[in-house]
Design a protein around this motif. Sequence first.
Motif, PDB file in Angstrom:
ATOM      1  N   SER A   1      49.266 112.001  16.072  1.00  7.74           N
ATOM      2  CA  SER A   1      48.359 110.915  15.668  1.00  7.74           C
ATOM      3  C   SER A   1      46.910 111.222  16.033  1.00  7.74           C
ATOM      4  O   SER A   1      45.985 110.598  15.495  1.00  7.74           O
ATOM      5  N   LEU A   2      46.692 112.204  16.920  1.00  6.44           N
ATOM      6  CA  LEU A   2      45.329 112.553  17.329  1.00  6.44           C
ATOM      7  C   LEU A   2      44.518 113.155  16.188  1.00  6.44           C
ATOM      8  O   LEU A   2      43.294 113.221  16.262  1.00  6.44           O
TER       9      LEU A   2
ATOM     10  N   GLN B   1      36.824 111.672  18.115  1.00  9.74           N
ATOM     11  CA  GLN B   1      36.347 112.390  19.290  1.00  9.74           C
ATOM     12  C   GLN B   1      34.959 111.851  19.650  1.00  9.74           C
ATOM     13  O   GLN B   1      34.756 111.311  20.713  1.00  9.74           O
ATOM     14  N   VAL B   2      34.001 111.979  18.732  1.00  7.38           N
ATOM     15  CA  VAL B   2      32.664 111.453  18.982  1.00  7.38           C
ATOM     16  C   VAL B   2      32.247 110.482  17.875  1.00  7.38           C
ATOM     17  O   VAL B   2      31.857 109.357  18.137  1.00  7.38           O
TER      18      VAL B   2
ATOM     19  N   ARG C   1      40.252 114.056  17.859  1.00  9.86           N
ATOM     20  CA  ARG C   1      40.925 114.248  19.142  1.00  9.86           C
ATOM     21  C   ARG C   1      41.904 115.426  19.069  1.00  9.86           C
ATOM     22  O   ARG C   1      42.147 116.093  20.070  1.00  9.86           O
ATOM     23  N   LEU C   2      42.468 115.656  17.887  1.00  9.14           N
ATOM     24  CA  LEU C   2      43.442 116.750  17.746  1.00  9.14           C
ATOM     25  C   LEU C   2      42.763 118.105  17.910  1.00  9.14           C
ATOM     26  O   LEU C   2      43.193 118.933  18.722  1.00  9.14           O
ATOM     27  N   THR C   3      41.700 118.343  17.136  1.00  5.89           N
ATOM     28  CA  THR C   3      41.024 119.645  17.229  1.00  5.89           C
ATOM     29  C   THR C   3      40.405 119.824  18.613  1.00  5.89           C
ATOM     30  O   THR C   3      40.419 120.920  19.170  1.00  5.89           O
ATOM     31  N   HIS C   4      39.870 118.751  19.159  1.00  3.87           N
ATOM     32  CA  HIS C   4      39.326 118.821  20.525  1.00  3.87           C
ATOM     33  C   HIS C   4      40.423 119.205  21.519  1.00  3.87           C
ATOM     34  O   HIS C   4      40.227 120.090  22.364  1.00  3.87           O
ATOM     35  N   SER C   5      41.587 118.580  21.423  1.00  2.07           N
ATOM     36  CA  SER C   5      42.679 118.850  22.371  1.00  2.07           C
ATOM     37  C   SER C   5      43.165 120.283  22.259  1.00  2.07           C
ATOM     38  O   SER C   5      43.476 120.930  23.265  1.00  2.07           O
TER      39      SER C   5
ATOM     40  N   PRO D   1      42.325 104.378  19.329  1.00  2.00           N
ATOM     41  CA  PRO D   1      41.404 104.722  18.234  1.00  2.00           C
ATOM     42  C   PRO D   1      39.959 104.404  18.611  1.00  2.00           C
ATOM     43  O   PRO D   1      39.705 103.669  19.569  1.00  2.00           O
ATOM     44  N   PHE D   2      39.024 104.979  17.868  1.00  2.00           N
ATOM     45  CA  PHE D   2      37.588 104.720  18.006  1.00  2.00           C
ATOM     46  C   PHE D   2      36.992 105.228  19.312  1.00  2.00           C
ATOM     47  O   PHE D   2      36.036 104.652  19.852  1.00  2.00           O
TER      48      PHE D   2
END
Length: 447
Positions: A45-46, A51-52, A64-68, A121-122
């Motif tokens: 779900s990320l 992220q920003v 959030r997925l690519t950041h993680s 989220p957000f």
Amino acid sequence: MNWEQLLSLKRFGDTHKRLRKEQDETRLGFDVDYDRIIFSTAFRSLQDKTQVIPLSKTDFVHTRLTHSLEVSVVGRSLGRIAGKKILEKHPHLKEMHGYGFNDFGAIVAAAALAHDIGNPPFGHSGEKAIGEYFKNGNGQQYQSLLSDKEFRDIIDFEGNANGFKLLTETRQGVAGGLRLSYATLGAFMKYPKESLPKKPTPHIADKKFGFFQSEKESFQEVAQTLGLIQTRNGKDISFSRHPLTYLVEAADDICYTIIDFEDGINLGLISEDYALEYLIKLVKDTINIKKYNALKYKEDRLSYLRALAINTLITDAIAIFIANEEAILKGTFDVSLLDKSNYKAQIADIIALSVKQVYQSQEVIEKEIAGYKIISDILDVYITALMRKKEGKASNYDRLMLKTLPEFYSQTNISTYQLLLNSCCYVASLSDSAAVHIHNKIMGKQL
């Protein structure tokens, strides 16, 4: 603390000790942790969580997925390099127990992969929006039904605590959640304390909290098995950090410092000339000026500087970690690794510019405002319906709304605290788009 205990391969429900020498070298237990996280629904779900820049449709911006994934890659490097140095200092870990430097890399990579898994989220405004509903919104009415710590859990809703819940929560037929190794769970726990007392000391481990009251027993089991030092006991419990948590945190700090900055450049919120000047200050000791000047395109120049910057900060973080290993093992190292960085001034300049130009940009502010309204409305509708059902007063509308909740979250034969926390965790599980979609349905904007 001692490394053998800290590197525990134990999983929830184990009745015997898992020995490192008995592990299958083609797929270590710590590698299994990584696999279980990446295939989990919560991790997937990320891909649609901020992220920003909330709800951004540009290809350039990190989710959030690519950041993680990027934090995990940096964490793996940090873990491997640190692991090699730790094994040189403590050769018995390899000779007697069979640990290798890849074990350290795998633990940090898995914990880093999961570090944002509990975030709503957000972005971080999502955490605040959940808390605001109970602090200043309709959720205030439930305070008298909860203990101080239970109420603090939800008014200061914390993605780290929700992450621990997701990773460890027992459901019917699924004992121990993802059943990760205790070493990975330990490295994941940035703030090994309850929601109260709030910030009792300046120690970095006391900055926030790492588990809800519902996971208190699970947390204690993990902390005690790993031999984490108990720093408070009695009615208020807390422990020292797992040493590898410092590397997970450093990986996250390195990525958001450099990559959020890069997003700001790609979005045009930070001018390239300004940005390059800041990054070059960070990598001035390692940059190959001839190679840099030969790069024609902005994307290539940024990519080169980003790689150098990340490598510079990895090297610096490892040096700090190894130099302070004894204090870290005693639980007395009280700041993040990058707080001791040789590049602290340059990092502060980059973050200050990101805050001004990116985090406080009009686009971010406007979408965070929308996120507050969306989260508050969703919480209100579902909590009202659940509480009325619990009291035997559900309306037809309440019953219709509850049919849209996943079965696990629609339970009402539980405590009020668990019901409210489950509602918060349901909202936190939503992607940005799913939250908008549900809100549109509630508001009658979409059939």
